[in-house]
Design an enzyme around this catalytic site. Structure first.
Site, PDB file in Angstrom:
ATOM      1  N   GLY A  25      49.932  36.520  43.772  1.00  0.00           N
ATOM      2  CA  GLY A  25      50.264  35.775  42.567  1.00  0.00           C
ATOM      3  C   GLY A  25      50.269  36.678  41.353  1.00  0.00           C
ATOM      4  O   GLY A  25      49.312  37.394  41.091  1.00  0.00           O
ATOM      5  N   GLU A 190      52.075  20.009  22.328  1.00  0.00           N
ATOM      6  CA  GLU A 190      53.091  20.983  21.915  1.00  0.00           C
ATOM      7  C   GLU A 190      54.487  20.497  22.257  1.00  0.00           C
ATOM      8  O   GLU A 190      55.428  20.634  21.465  1.00  0.00           O
ATOM      9  CB  GLU A 190      52.802  22.343  22.559  1.00  0.00           C
ATOM     10  CG  GLU A 190      51.513  22.959  22.014  1.00  0.00           C
ATOM     11  CD  GLU A 190      51.197  24.340  22.557  1.00  0.00           C
ATOM     12  OE1 GLU A 190      50.703  25.169  21.776  1.00  0.00           O
ATOM     13  OE2 GLU A 190      51.434  24.587  23.753  1.00  0.00           O
ATOM     14  N   ASP A 319      43.080  29.722  37.634  1.00  0.00           N
ATOM     15  CA  ASP A 319      43.000  28.258  37.644  1.00  0.00           C
ATOM     16  C   ASP A 319      42.543  27.659  38.963  1.00  0.00           C
ATOM     17  O   ASP A 319      42.256  26.457  39.028  1.00  0.00           O
ATOM     18  CB  ASP A 319      44.379  27.655  37.309  1.00  0.00           C
ATOM     19  CG  ASP A 319      44.787  27.923  35.870  1.00  0.00           C
ATOM     20  OD1 ASP A 319      44.009  28.567  35.137  1.00  0.00           O
ATOM     21  OD2 ASP A 319      45.876  27.477  35.477  1.00  0.00           O
TER      22      ASP A 319
END
Lengths: 452, 452
Positions: A25, A190, A319
């Protein structure tokens, strides 16, 4: 050696033992680890080589993804080729491939058509959009985690206005001019703010039969306030600011059901052709499939050094990791990546004691921030909270600093200045699926395998 | 009134007769016509209103399309929203829709789900890639006329290098590292040159198992020289320049057959995973379906004023038009667009005599140019020919001048300077088909309906 057996490779005249590190990743964590390894390995005798695997050929700067979704930036502005970032580290090889699983016992990463052995493994798989197990919801509400998502949202929003301009039926026109953003975290705030700007300013004079400034924008949050991770005051400021942009903010409002073009809340059902989902993320399915203890949200319970329990040569960062008081944000992932790189290069260069003696990861809180449209942002740094133009400038600066590549920094900065001054956006083009049809020799796939 | 009957519309207190002009296609010709109409109509009493229809929401600056295909620019850099270009002309309405045909008798443009009446029609449909009727060839060799094509070529080229880096089989690796460009006109020459730069410079240090500088690039041309439209000397210069970039230029070499990954020439069959087609274009199928006389290549034989024979209120401009000594290039299309706009606004404002008295279109030759990689170009202006760095700078300047939008000019200029200085390219990202999946409410389609 801690953990795995080193593979012996012939290197020149002497057969030297080189450890093979595999990072899975190329998101913030994986890339920070790779760069830290690259710097350190180049100053050591040949003790380690590194392979970075990602299913994409680019690192995605996710914090600006909502600006691609709302036509402010184009994809390549925030997607940087991984090879280009890592080209100067000769010990690093980059491989674009799809990971399908891990064999922690045999120390193998399983790829679509082959497998790769490792001495050390760093899992930086990232998160995916989660619909809390509600099947079918992904059909009705687009998430925002990948470049694909951002392009889909952009095409959907812009096409809705195009279709509304031609629509004869007033009901259909109303649905097309209604945008529902579900989830009041930083991404939702946002996104809703940027859509407010888009409709109120950018598209204002471009149509003849509809008035884009009359578009209805809703932000739905299940909890009692926006930006739950931030101090309460900043949530209130964000709410006020969004309302001044014309966003209908609904707090303590839980989505009961989603359908094709409809959102059902407790109080009403809203018809909308643009339903966007920022309400939940979950660790990548490949992480969830590991034989490792997990917390309630599926994130891995790692040891203090970030290694997996029972597998001292395998680490998890970013995460997918559950650690108390460490938020799932880019700075935390980057700190974890550097921690693992430091720890492993130290072990490789000077030998090691038992895994228990490894240093524990310590998160250094650098704060959090979010923008809400033009010249407005909220920031939380240490004990201090900021808002208004100063926070917005800080937001701009920090994002530019962390965006990789001088070219990208200049282009993003120019586009920001340009749209600030002119109320225009540069990437208002609708790319349709056939626009980037896959070459025939690789089949398109719908599964997502890394956080890249 | 020449031709069609004017529609009467209520306007304010008086009922004024307003002519409805419909332009089909927002390529160079259609957009130049629309802008000229917009300027003139805004200075006249309300005599005309204009509708511009395109299946895309953007105008594509095709001369730089090969740079999107070779990762130098991103799509939005050369695709400008049509609405944004025309927003300041209140008489102009833009409609994003798919044209399916024309009824010249009833004066209707047929759209996918509706139709639009017109008093005057301007057809600016452009050209599509032509495989000379060889069925199936489009499966084996990608053309370069649309943004979709450019993204497909970019993904295909970049993926080929990624796959070659992992390939075990030397034969497969060789196929992946072979690029065949078919067609030695300006597009083929520019594309082959840019691929030469990409492999020789940009990708040079990025791989560990392959050497991109060893990639084989072939340019196949059926005729005896490159750039057949240009003076012979410039064709020779382009050939020399391409050879110095390592491109294998094959002249008088006709493609006998194409297969999946193979190009059969008279002398040999070449295996390649990257076959690109720039050997032929044809007028858009919608133009070919009109009941109007055509030349051998299918282009419309218009009257000297550019109107269709027997239909004095319908005009054709750009690449669908057959006129002696007028090349199928952007400046010619723009001149035709402005000619029609001038002619019609004159008629609308001061009444008209018979169509025979209309001014004939006169092409003013401003020259032609093509680039061949870094700091090299050939140009042909009037009777003079130029090449080398001066021609290249002229090429850069002229393309910047004609690229619409200050923002786009700045970004393209910056990217050119950046890649010139660093040998890096900014858009080296692989977008796959799922990256921009179409929103569910519009079905993706494979047909192309306008030149935009």
């Amino acid at each position: 050696m801690t953990g795995g057996t080193r593979r012996n490779r012939g290197k020149g005249v002497f057969s030297v033992s080189i450890a093979r590190i595999v990072i899975c990743g190329a998101g913030f964590g994986g890339l920070a680890a790779a760069r830290a390894f690259g710097e350190r390995l180049s100053r050591l005798p040949p003790v380690g080589e590194l392979l970075l695997i990602d299913k994409e050929n680019y690192h995605l700067f996710q914090p600006l993804l909502y600006q691609v979704a709302t036509a402010g930036l184009s994809g390549p502005d925030i997607a940087i080729p991984i090879r280009s970032i890592l080209r100067r580290y000769p010990q690093i090889t980059v491989r674009m491939d799809r990971i399908v699983g891990f064999d922690l016992e045999k120390q193998n990463v399983l790829l679509e058509n082959s497998s790769v052995g490792y001495d050390y493994l760093v899992l930086s798989l990232g998160a995916v959009t989660s619909y809390f197990g509600r099947t079918g919801w992904e059909e009705y509400a687009v998430g925002l985690k990948t470049l694909s998502d951002a392009h889909r949202i952009r095409a959907q929003l812009l096409l809705a206005f195009e279709e509304a301009e031609c629509a004869e039926d007033p009901g259909r026109r109303k649905d097309l001019l209604t945008v529902v953003v579900i989830g009041g975290g930083p991404t939702g705030v946002e996104l809703a703010g940027a859509i407010g700007e888009l409709t109120r300013h950018v598209l204002r004079r471009d149509f003849r039969h509809i008035d884009p400034t009359k578009a209805r924008i809703l932000l739905i949050e299940a909890g009692p306030r926006l930006l739950a991770q931030f101090p309460e005051k900043l949530g209130r400021i964000a709410e006020r600011r969004l309302k001044s942009l014309g966003v209908d903010v609904r707090l303590s409002s839980r989505v009961q059901d989603l359908g094709n073009g409809s959102v059902t809340l407790a109080e009403e059902t809203i018809r909308s052709a643009n339903i966007l989902w920022t309400a939940g993320i979950a660790p990548h399915p490949l992480a969830a499939a590991l034989p490792v203890p997990r917390d309630r949200s599926g994130r891995l319970l790692v040891l203090p050094d970030l290694s997996l329990p029972g597998h001292p040569n395998a680490f998890a960062i970013g995460d997918i990791v559950s650690l108390p008081n460490v938020p799932a944000i880019a700075p935390a992932a980057m700190q974890m990546g550097r921690h693992v790189a430091n720890l492993l290069t130290a072990e490789l260069s000077s030998g090691v004691g038992p895994p228990e003696n490894r240093p524990a990861f310590r998160y250094r809180d650098k704060g959090m921030m979010a923008t809400i449209g033009r010249a407005a942002a909220v920031a939380w740094i240490g004990k201090a909270v900021f808002n208004g133009p100063a926070a917005w400038l800080a937001w701009l600066g920090i994002h530019l600093v962390f965006l990789i590549g001088f070219r990208n920094k200049v282009i993003v900065l120019f586009q920001w200045i340009w749209s600030y001054l002119t109320y225009r956006l540069g990437a208002r083009i609708i790319l349709r699926s056939e626009e980037v049809a896959s070459p025939t020799r690789r089949k398109p796939s719908t599964s997502s395998s890394t956080e890249g």
